[in-house]
Motif scaffolding. Sequence first.
Motif, PDB file in Angstrom:
ATOM      1  N   PRO A  86       0.828  -1.213   0.000  1.00  0.00           N
ATOM      2  CA  PRO A  86       0.000   0.000   0.000  1.00  0.00           C
ATOM      3  C   PRO A  86       0.858   1.256   0.000  1.00  0.00           C
ATOM      4  CG  PRO A  86      -0.846  -1.591   1.584  1.00  0.00           C
ATOM      5  CD  PRO A  86       0.468  -2.127   1.097  1.00  0.00           C
ATOM      6  N   VAL A  87       0.382   2.274  -0.703  1.00  0.00           N
ATOM      7  CA  VAL A  87       1.209   3.460  -0.931  1.00  0.00           C
ATOM      8  C   VAL A  87       1.565   4.185   0.365  1.00  0.00           C
ATOM      9  CG1 VAL A  87      -0.747   5.016  -1.309  1.00  0.00           C
ATOM     10  CG2 VAL A  87       1.440   5.486  -2.417  1.00  0.00           C
ATOM     11  N   THR A  88       0.679   4.186   1.351  1.00  0.00           N
ATOM     12  CA  THR A  88       1.004   4.861   2.606  1.00  0.00           C
ATOM     13  C   THR A  88       2.091   4.112   3.375  1.00  0.00           C
ATOM     14  OG1 THR A  88      -0.882   3.722   3.628  1.00  0.00           O
ATOM     15  CG2 THR A  88      -1.232   5.985   2.882  1.00  0.00           C
ATOM     16  N   SER A  89       2.211   2.808   3.155  1.00  0.00           N
ATOM     17  CA  SER A  89       3.290   2.037   3.776  1.00  0.00           C
ATOM     18  C   SER A  89       4.621   2.312   3.088  1.00  0.00           C
ATOM     19  CB  SER A  89       2.980   0.538   3.721  1.00  0.00           C
ATOM     20  OG  SER A  89       1.806   0.242   4.445  1.00  0.00           O
ATOM     21  N   LYS A 110       5.597   5.118   2.062  1.00  0.00           N
ATOM     22  CA  LYS A 110       6.118   6.355   2.642  1.00  0.00           C
ATOM     23  C   LYS A 110       6.974   6.060   3.860  1.00  0.00           C
ATOM     24  CE  LYS A 110       4.690  10.872   4.397  1.00  0.00           C
ATOM     25  NZ  LYS A 110       3.546  11.771   4.697  1.00  0.00           N
ATOM     26  N   ARG A 111       6.556   5.089   4.671  1.00  0.00           N
ATOM     27  CA  ARG A 111       7.327   4.742   5.861  1.00  0.00           C
ATOM     28  C   ARG A 111       8.622   4.018   5.510  1.00  0.00           C
ATOM     29  NH1 ARG A 111       1.981   3.660   7.752  1.00  0.00           N
ATOM     30  NH2 ARG A 111       2.199   1.427   7.358  1.00  0.00           N
ATOM     31  N   LEU A 112       8.679   3.398   4.325  1.00  0.00           N
ATOM     32  CA  LEU A 112       9.875   2.664   3.908  1.00  0.00           C
ATOM     33  C   LEU A 112      10.952   3.574   3.321  1.00  0.00           C
ATOM     34  CD1 LEU A 112       8.260  -0.442   2.166  1.00  0.00           C
ATOM     35  CD2 LEU A 112       9.352  -0.381   4.415  1.00  0.00           C
ATOM     36  N   ARG A 113      10.600   4.827   3.018  1.00  0.00           N
ATOM     37  CA  ARG A 113      11.548   5.716   2.345  1.00  0.00           C
ATOM     38  C   ARG A 113      12.829   5.912   3.145  1.00  0.00           C
ATOM     39  NH1 ARG A 113       8.329  10.966   0.371  1.00  0.00           N
ATOM     40  NH2 ARG A 113      10.461  11.750   0.491  1.00  0.00           N
ATOM     41  N   SER A 114      12.701   5.949   4.456  1.00  0.00           N
ATOM     42  CA  SER A 114      13.877   6.227   5.294  1.00  0.00           C
ATOM     43  C   SER A 114      14.758   5.000   5.505  1.00  0.00           C
ATOM     44  CB  SER A 114      13.424   6.776   6.655  1.00  0.00           C
ATOM     45  OG  SER A 114      12.623   5.820   7.331  1.00  0.00           O
ATOM     46  N   THR A 168       0.661   2.620  -9.272  1.00  0.00           N
ATOM     47  CA  THR A 168      -0.746   3.033  -9.382  1.00  0.00           C
ATOM     48  C   THR A 168      -1.577   1.959 -10.056  1.00  0.00           C
ATOM     49  OG1 THR A 168      -0.148   5.374  -9.463  1.00  0.00           O
ATOM     50  CG2 THR A 168      -2.299   4.773 -10.351  1.00  0.00           C
ATOM     51  N   ASP A 169      -1.014   1.318 -11.066  1.00  0.00           N
ATOM     52  CA  ASP A 169      -1.757   0.296 -11.808  1.00  0.00           C
ATOM     53  C   ASP A 169      -1.946  -0.989 -11.017  1.00  0.00           C
ATOM     54  OD1 ASP A 169      -1.923   1.984 -13.976  1.00  0.00           O
ATOM     55  OD2 ASP A 169      -0.179   1.139 -15.003  1.00  0.00           O
ATOM     56  N   LYS A 170      -0.982  -1.336 -10.147  1.00  0.00           N
ATOM     57  CA  LYS A 170      -1.002  -2.667  -9.521  1.00  0.00           C
ATOM     58  C   LYS A 170      -1.446  -2.664  -8.060  1.00  0.00           C
ATOM     59  CE  LYS A 170       2.302  -5.018 -12.493  1.00  0.00           C
ATOM     60  NZ  LYS A 170       3.417  -6.003 -12.533  1.00  0.00           N
ATOM     61  N   ALA A 171      -1.131  -1.625  -7.324  1.00  0.00           N
ATOM     62  CA  ALA A 171      -1.423  -1.623  -5.885  1.00  0.00           C
ATOM     63  C   ALA A 171      -2.903  -1.361  -5.626  1.00  0.00           C
ATOM     64  CB  ALA A 171      -0.577  -0.566  -5.183  1.00  0.00           C
ATOM     65  N   ALA A 172      -3.403  -1.927  -4.545  1.00  0.00           N
ATOM     66  CA  ALA A 172      -4.784  -1.650  -4.139  1.00  0.00           C
ATOM     67  C   ALA A 172      -4.886  -0.194  -3.697  1.00  0.00           C
ATOM     68  CB  ALA A 172      -5.186  -2.576  -2.992  1.00  0.00           C
ATOM     69  N   LYS A 173      -5.944   0.473  -4.126  1.00  0.00           N
ATOM     70  CA  LYS A 173      -6.114   1.879  -3.780  1.00  0.00           C
ATOM     71  C   LYS A 173      -6.568   2.026  -2.342  1.00  0.00           C
ATOM     72  CE  LYS A 173      -7.037   3.550  -8.438  1.00  0.00           C
ATOM     73  NZ  LYS A 173      -7.994   4.175  -9.366  1.00  0.00           N
ATOM     74  N   GLN A 174      -6.087   3.089  -1.720  1.00  0.00           N
ATOM     75  CA  GLN A 174      -6.515   3.440  -0.373  1.00  0.00           C
ATOM     76  C   GLN A 174      -7.331   4.725  -0.444  1.00  0.00           C
ATOM     77  OE1 GLN A 174      -2.237   3.229   0.972  1.00  0.00           O
ATOM     78  NE2 GLN A 174      -3.163   2.234   2.751  1.00  0.00           N
ATOM     79  N   TYR A 175      -8.256   4.867   0.495  1.00  0.00           N
ATOM     80  CA  TYR A 175      -9.154   6.016   0.482  1.00  0.00           C
ATOM     81  C   TYR A 175      -9.074   6.706   1.839  1.00  0.00           C
ATOM     82  CZ  TYR A 175     -10.827   3.513  -3.573  1.00  0.00           C
ATOM     83  OH  TYR A 175     -10.883   2.858  -4.780  1.00  0.00           O
ATOM     84  N   LEU A 176      -8.741   7.989   1.799  1.00  0.00           N
ATOM     85  CA  LEU A 176      -8.533   8.753   3.020  1.00  0.00           C
ATOM     86  C   LEU A 176      -9.461   9.959   3.021  1.00  0.00           C
ATOM     87  CD1 LEU A 176      -6.863   9.332   5.595  1.00  0.00           C
ATOM     88  CD2 LEU A 176      -5.229  10.554   4.141  1.00  0.00           C
ATOM     89  N   PRO A 177     -10.549   9.934   3.803  1.00  0.00           N
ATOM     90  CA  PRO A 177     -11.432  11.105   3.864  1.00  0.00           C
ATOM     91  C   PRO A 177     -10.708  12.313   4.454  1.00  0.00           C
ATOM     92  CG  PRO A 177     -12.513   9.154   4.773  1.00  0.00           C
ATOM     93  CD  PRO A 177     -11.062   8.825   4.618  1.00  0.00           C
ATOM     94  N   SER A 206      -1.187   8.729  -3.599  1.00  0.00           N
ATOM     95  CA  SER A 206      -0.534   8.244  -4.810  1.00  0.00           C
ATOM     96  C   SER A 206       0.891   8.778  -4.865  1.00  0.00           C
ATOM     97  CB  SER A 206      -1.317   8.715  -6.046  1.00  0.00           C
ATOM     98  OG  SER A 206      -0.583   8.519  -7.234  1.00  0.00           O
ATOM     99  N   LEU A 207       1.754   8.057  -5.597  1.00  0.00           N
ATOM    100  CA  LEU A 207       3.124   8.516  -5.827  1.00  0.00           C
ATOM    101  C   LEU A 207       3.217   9.450  -7.028  1.00  0.00           C
ATOM    102  CD1 LEU A 207       5.096   5.157  -5.322  1.00  0.00           C
ATOM    103  CD2 LEU A 207       4.930   7.072  -3.707  1.00  0.00           C
TER     104      LEU A 207
END
Length: 350
Positions: free
Chosen positions: A19-22, A24-28, A48-57, A335-336
């Motif tokens: 997941p894309v938010t994860s 972000k934590r791996l960048r460091s 974007t094409d392969k990962a499951a989308k996350q939804y953040l209100p 998204s990235l």
Amino acid sequence: MTLPELPKDLVEEILCLVPVTSLKRLRSTCKRWNSLFKDDKRFARKHTDKAAKQYLPLMLTKNYRICPINVNTPSLEVKNELSLLDPHSAAQFNIDRVFHCDGLLLCTSQKESRFVVWNPLTGLTKWIELGNRYNEGMAFVLGYDNKSCNKSYKILSFNFCNKDSEIYEFSSDSWRVIDDIKPRHYLEYSRKCVSLKGNTYWFEKFGYVPLPRPCQVHGFEASNLSVVRDEKLSVLLEDGSTSKTEVWVTNKIGETNVVSWSKVLALYPRADFWHGASYLLNEEKKVVLCCKSKRWMEEEDKVYIVGEDNKVKIMDSGVYTIEGSCPTILNYIPSLVQIERAGGKRKRGD
């Protein structure tokens, strides 16, 4: 014992499932991964094409800030505001209008002669100066041309003074005048429009989709638009004579050349409950979440949740929305995606 490194292609395939938010934590944890996530547009498209989308209100508050929210009935958690520094003042940029497209937020302020396109996940920004074309009646929306694998982002600018509408091209860092788009109700439009797959939709003919049949023959009025899981359009229809509200959704936009509508919910709260409300629809659970301006003598704006049983759950939002405007609540999709620079270059901030 030293373990052999995995092939680069295999590493990317594995990372594309994270997941894309994860990410972000791996960048460091790895310089190579940080560069991959931040600068590689090819990997961004692949993820974007392969990962499951996350939804953040997200909610735009009276303090001109954007806050993530977490709805767990009967409570609502408003998280810490997202930071957007204005490079001119080194202070937080005051946002009074926000528009979401493809993981990017277009943030504007009526008191500033510039605006910003922002990826909150990566921190990428692009600040755009309006110069002598600026006036307080301007409004903006963001979209893109998806005719090729490289998305070409554009911004539509218009205002209530009946001046020419303009389009800003990211690829050339330039504006051009267009004559065939002049929305009649710019304020209403700017709050009642959405972006889906690069196209902007509102209750006029731009990104045109015919409204459901009740609008045409049964006296219903279209009240607002929303996007469902980045695939479908949803519309709120109100019948003022009966206080009835219907929620309709399209088929998946772009899969066929024909757009069809189906009714998801028929609701009967009082008529003024929905009017002007910003809303999100959970189609699977048949639940609508909307945010409505506070009434006189109320301290906070309210969040309403209504389902098939027509029972209304009312929660204090815990925040104050901008005075004199309708609250904004939207489903942000992290998204990235990178922000295009003139000449095809991309840069972290301007």
